[in-house]
Write a protein that holds these residues in place. Structure first.
Motif, PDB file in Angstrom:
ATOM      1  N   LYS A  62     -19.601   5.797  43.680  1.00  0.00           N
ATOM      2  CA  LYS A  62     -20.490   5.532  45.043  1.00  0.00           C
ATOM      3  C   LYS A  62     -19.874   6.871  45.953  1.00  0.00           C
ATOM      4  N   LYS A  63     -18.613   7.133  46.063  1.00  0.00           N
ATOM      5  CA  LYS A  63     -18.109   7.961  46.895  1.00  0.00           C
ATOM      6  C   LYS A  63     -18.507   9.564  46.545  1.00  0.00           C
ATOM      7  N   GLU A  64     -18.560   9.778  45.141  1.00  0.00           N
ATOM      8  CA  GLU A  64     -18.938  10.894  44.532  1.00  0.00           C
ATOM      9  C   GLU A  64     -20.623  11.118  44.396  1.00  0.00           C
ATOM     10  N   ASN A  65     -21.307  10.307  45.053  1.00  0.00           N
ATOM     11  CA  ASN A  65     -22.802   9.902  44.746  1.00  0.00           C
ATOM     12  C   ASN A  65     -23.291  10.255  43.275  1.00  0.00           C
ATOM     13  N   SER A  66     -22.355   9.421  42.467  1.00  0.00           N
ATOM     14  CA  SER A  66     -22.552   9.876  40.833  1.00  0.00           C
ATOM     15  C   SER A  66     -23.640   8.928  40.364  1.00  0.00           C
ATOM     16  N   THR A  67     -24.377   9.191  39.262  1.00  0.00           N
ATOM     17  CA  THR A  67     -25.281   8.411  38.733  1.00  0.00           C
ATOM     18  C   THR A  67     -24.652   7.234  37.946  1.00  0.00           C
ATOM     19  N   LEU A  68     -23.097   7.431  37.769  1.00  0.00           N
ATOM     20  CA  LEU A  68     -22.429   6.295  37.050  1.00  0.00           C
ATOM     21  C   LEU A  68     -22.116   5.213  37.745  1.00  0.00           C
ATOM     22  N   GLU A  69     -22.522   4.981  39.112  1.00  0.00           N
ATOM     23  CA  GLU A  69     -22.530   4.038  39.984  1.00  0.00           C
ATOM     24  C   GLU A  69     -23.316   2.787  39.513  1.00  0.00           C
ATOM     25  N   ILE A  70     -24.703   3.256  39.310  1.00  0.00           N
ATOM     26  CA  ILE A  70     -25.536   2.135  38.709  1.00  0.00           C
ATOM     27  C   ILE A  70     -25.252   1.541  37.520  1.00  0.00           C
ATOM     28  N   MET A  71     -24.767   2.455  36.424  1.00  0.00           N
ATOM     29  CA  MET A  71     -24.451   2.057  35.208  1.00  0.00           C
ATOM     30  C   MET A  71     -23.001   1.129  35.243  1.00  0.00           C
ATOM     31  N   ALA A  72     -22.317   1.504  36.088  1.00  0.00           N
ATOM     32  CA  ALA A  72     -21.094   0.685  36.200  1.00  0.00           C
ATOM     33  C   ALA A  72     -21.424  -0.471  36.855  1.00  0.00           C
ATOM     34  N   LYS A  73     -22.212  -0.690  37.605  1.00  0.00           N
ATOM     35  CA  LYS A  73     -22.748  -1.830  38.575  1.00  0.00           C
ATOM     36  C   LYS A  73     -23.480  -2.652  37.224  1.00  0.00           C
ATOM     37  N   ASN A  74     -24.355  -2.322  36.703  1.00  0.00           N
ATOM     38  CA  ASN A  74     -25.124  -3.058  35.708  1.00  0.00           C
ATOM     39  C   ASN A  74     -24.199  -3.528  34.400  1.00  0.00           C
ATOM     40  N   LEU A  75     -23.163  -2.645  34.215  1.00  0.00           N
ATOM     41  CA  LEU A  75     -22.159  -3.343  33.162  1.00  0.00           C
ATOM     42  C   LEU A  75     -21.344  -4.389  33.755  1.00  0.00           C
ATOM     43  N   ARG A  76     -21.004  -4.267  34.978  1.00  0.00           N
ATOM     44  CA  ARG A  76     -20.020  -5.293  35.714  1.00  0.00           C
ATOM     45  C   ARG A  76     -20.905  -6.453  35.846  1.00  0.00           C
ATOM     46  N   ASP A  77     -22.051  -6.524  36.074  1.00  0.00           N
ATOM     47  CA  ASP A  77     -23.040  -7.520  35.949  1.00  0.00           C
ATOM     48  C   ASP A  77     -22.906  -8.284  34.977  1.00  0.00           C
ATOM     49  N   PHE A  78     -23.178  -7.630  33.848  1.00  0.00           N
ATOM     50  CA  PHE A  78     -23.356  -7.845  32.527  1.00  0.00           C
ATOM     51  C   PHE A  78     -21.943  -8.794  32.079  1.00  0.00           C
ATOM     52  N   ILE A  79     -20.983  -7.973  32.113  1.00  0.00           N
ATOM     53  CA  ILE A  79     -19.575  -8.469  31.922  1.00  0.00           C
ATOM     54  C   ILE A  79     -19.483  -9.996  32.898  1.00  0.00           C
ATOM     55  N   ASN A  80     -19.655  -9.999  33.978  1.00  0.00           N
ATOM     56  CA  ASN A  80     -19.664 -11.180  34.855  1.00  0.00           C
ATOM     57  C   ASN A  80     -20.457 -12.155  34.185  1.00  0.00           C
ATOM     58  N   GLU A  81     -21.791 -12.024  33.770  1.00  0.00           N
ATOM     59  CA  GLU A  81     -22.555 -12.958  33.303  1.00  0.00           C
ATOM     60  C   GLU A  81     -21.572 -13.657  31.817  1.00  0.00           C
ATOM     61  N   SER A  82     -21.336 -12.660  31.091  1.00  0.00           N
ATOM     62  CA  SER A  82     -20.548 -13.066  29.819  1.00  0.00           C
ATOM     63  C   SER A  82     -19.254 -13.768  30.234  1.00  0.00           C
ATOM     64  N   PHE A  83     -18.702 -13.380  31.482  1.00  0.00           N
ATOM     65  CA  PHE A  83     -17.437 -14.222  31.776  1.00  0.00           C
ATOM     66  C   PHE A  83     -17.696 -15.559  31.961  1.00  0.00           C
ATOM     67  N   GLN A  84     -18.945 -15.793  32.946  1.00  0.00           N
ATOM     68  CA  GLN A  84     -19.324 -17.349  33.042  1.00  0.00           C
ATOM     69  C   GLN A  84     -19.613 -18.078  31.959  1.00  0.00           C
ATOM     70  N   ASP A  85     -20.355 -17.334  31.010  1.00  0.00           N
ATOM     71  CA  ASP A  85     -20.661 -17.919  29.483  1.00  0.00           C
ATOM     72  C   ASP A  85     -19.238 -18.544  28.992  1.00  0.00           C
ATOM     73  N   VAL A  86     -18.361 -17.634  29.094  1.00  0.00           N
ATOM     74  CA  VAL A  86     -17.013 -17.806  28.433  1.00  0.00           C
ATOM     75  C   VAL A  86     -16.496 -19.228  29.112  1.00  0.00           C
ATOM     76  N   LYS A  87     -16.399 -19.106  30.307  1.00  0.00           N
ATOM     77  CA  LYS A  87     -16.117 -20.287  31.130  1.00  0.00           C
ATOM     78  C   LYS A  87     -16.632 -21.409  30.938  1.00  0.00           C
ATOM     79  N   ARG A  88     -17.769 -21.564  30.602  1.00  0.00           N
ATOM     80  CA  ARG A  88     -18.714 -22.733  30.571  1.00  0.00           C
ATOM     81  C   ARG A  88     -18.201 -23.071  28.979  1.00  0.00           C
ATOM     82  N   ALA A  89     -18.132 -22.216  27.979  1.00  0.00           N
ATOM     83  CA  ALA A  89     -17.790 -22.554  26.707  1.00  0.00           C
ATOM     84  C   ALA A  89     -16.510 -23.233  26.708  1.00  0.00           C
TER      85      ALA A  89
END
Length: 381
Positions: free
Chosen positions: A214-241
């Motif tokens: 975000k500081k460097e105005n890189s396009t990796l920001e959106i990819m990192a955010k999407n990947l973090r959200d995906f991992i967060n959902e997976s993490f919630q699934d693991v907790k439920r399991a």
């Protein structure tokens, strides 16, 4: 034996013949009185008298009355003696029995009572045959009694075996269920500690990458955010399991598992063989009960080794509706008299009394030491 239908028929048939013989001699009233008294004495001896002494007194009374009746009222003496001969086989005292047999033989061959030598010989043969038959019947009856007792023992043993088998099946089911609870808890803990920790670390790293991009105005920001959200959902699934795998009732048996852990650690450290039997219940030990029983188990196992020199200990844990019962039995040297002078036994009793329970101790020389502890269920108010 003497109450069997066949012998009762023989007894009363002899009475009937005796009545006919006496009544044919025109002494009806006296004969009737004698027969009634004779019959009453016989039936009292048969149905109410149990001891050798009382039966012997009844027989002696008949021995005194029979000669008088035969001489004055008529009737063959053999029919007067049949009831006594049958009852002799219920006597346990062989000396008294042999004396009575001798008296019977003398009376049956007496020329005066038998009314002639020839009749005496016939009476002797009849008495001899009767003794042989009764002796044979007695052996058959004894064999039947032994067979019945053996059958009863086998039946009782079979019932005990069936009951023990049911208890064993219950223990096996309890062990399987408790083992399954422990394994499910272990798996849920492993998933939480390994996968959960890895996903959590990845999310932190992605958050850092997202901030840098975000500081460097890189396009990796959106990819990192999407990947973090995906991992967060997976993490919630693991907790439920993990929550689904982790058994809710596990905490109810944590006390049992702690006691079991003490036993297994003691076995590893000392080499003493400990066999545990656990029965799963519908309730569990609270923290106070668990803590006290944990210390008590340590003390008892230590005493079995240190004082009892035991190399095998049996531990049985059983839940009932209202109580938890744990017992310890070792194969140590034992003791003649249990004296609760030492701190160890005193502490055990004090801890159990604090829980509102009770403790029972038993020991004999060379027969090991046995401790049974009962802890009442703590009801929720």
């Amino acid at each position: 034996m003497r109450k069997s239908k066949e012998l009762l028929l023989l007894r009363y048939l002899s009475f009937f013949i005796l009545i006919i013989q006496m009544f044919s001699n025109e002494v009806k009233v006296k004969g009737l009185v004698f027969i009634l008294l004779f019959l009453i004495n016989n039936n009292i001896r048969l149905f109410y008298l149990k001891s050798d002494l009382k039966i012997s007194l009844s027989i002696i009374i008949e021995f005194l009355c029979i000669p008088i009746a035969c001489l004055n009222l008529g009737g063959n003496i053999i029919f007067c003696l049949i009831g006594i001969v049958i009852d002799l086989f219920s006597l346990k005292n062989k000396i008294i029995k042999n004396i009575f047999i001798f008296i019977i033989l003398v009376m049956s061959i007496s020329p005066i009572l038998a009314k002639g030598t020839e009749n005496g010989i016939i009476n002797l043969l009849v008495i001899g045959v009767l003794f042989i038959l009764l002796n044979y019947i007695q052996k058959l009856y004894d064999t039947k009694l032994k067979s019945q007792k053996l059958y009863d023992k086998l039946r009782i043993s079979e019932e005990k075996l069936i009951e023990a088998n049911k208890e064993l099946e219950g223990y096996l089911i309890s062990i399987e269920e408790l083992t399954l609870l422990k394994e499910r808890n272990r798996i849920s803990r492993e998933i939480h500690d390994s996968v959960g920790h890895a996903l959590s670390t990845a999310m932190i790293q992605l958050s850092a990458m997202e901030a840098v991009a975000k500081k460097e105005n890189s396009t990796l920001e959106i990819m990192a955010k999407n990947l973090r959200d995906f991992i967060n959902e997976s993490f919630q699934d693991v907790k439920r399991a993990v929550r689904e795998i982790k058994p809710e009732e596990y905490h109810s048996y944590e006390g049992i598992f702690r006691i079991q852990e003490v036993c297994r650690n003691f076995e590893k450290m000392t080499g003493v063989k400990i066999k545990e039997t656990i029965s799963k219940g519908e309730w569990g030990l609270n923290s106070k009960q668990t803590s006290h029983l944990y210390r008590i188990t340590q003390e008892i196992l230590s005493n079995s080794l240190r004082h009892g020199k035991a190399d095998r200990i049996r531990v049985i844990m059983n839940f009932t509706e209202d109580e938890f019962i744990i017992s310890f039995k070792d194969n140590g040297i034992g003791i003649e008299n249990i004296e609760e002078k030492g701190l160890g036994l005193k502490n055990i009793r004090e801890r159990i009394e604090e829980l509102g329970g009770s403790v029972f101790m038993e020991s004999k020389l060379n027969e090991g030491f046995f401790v049974k502890i009962i802890v009442p269920r703590e009801r929720e108010v």
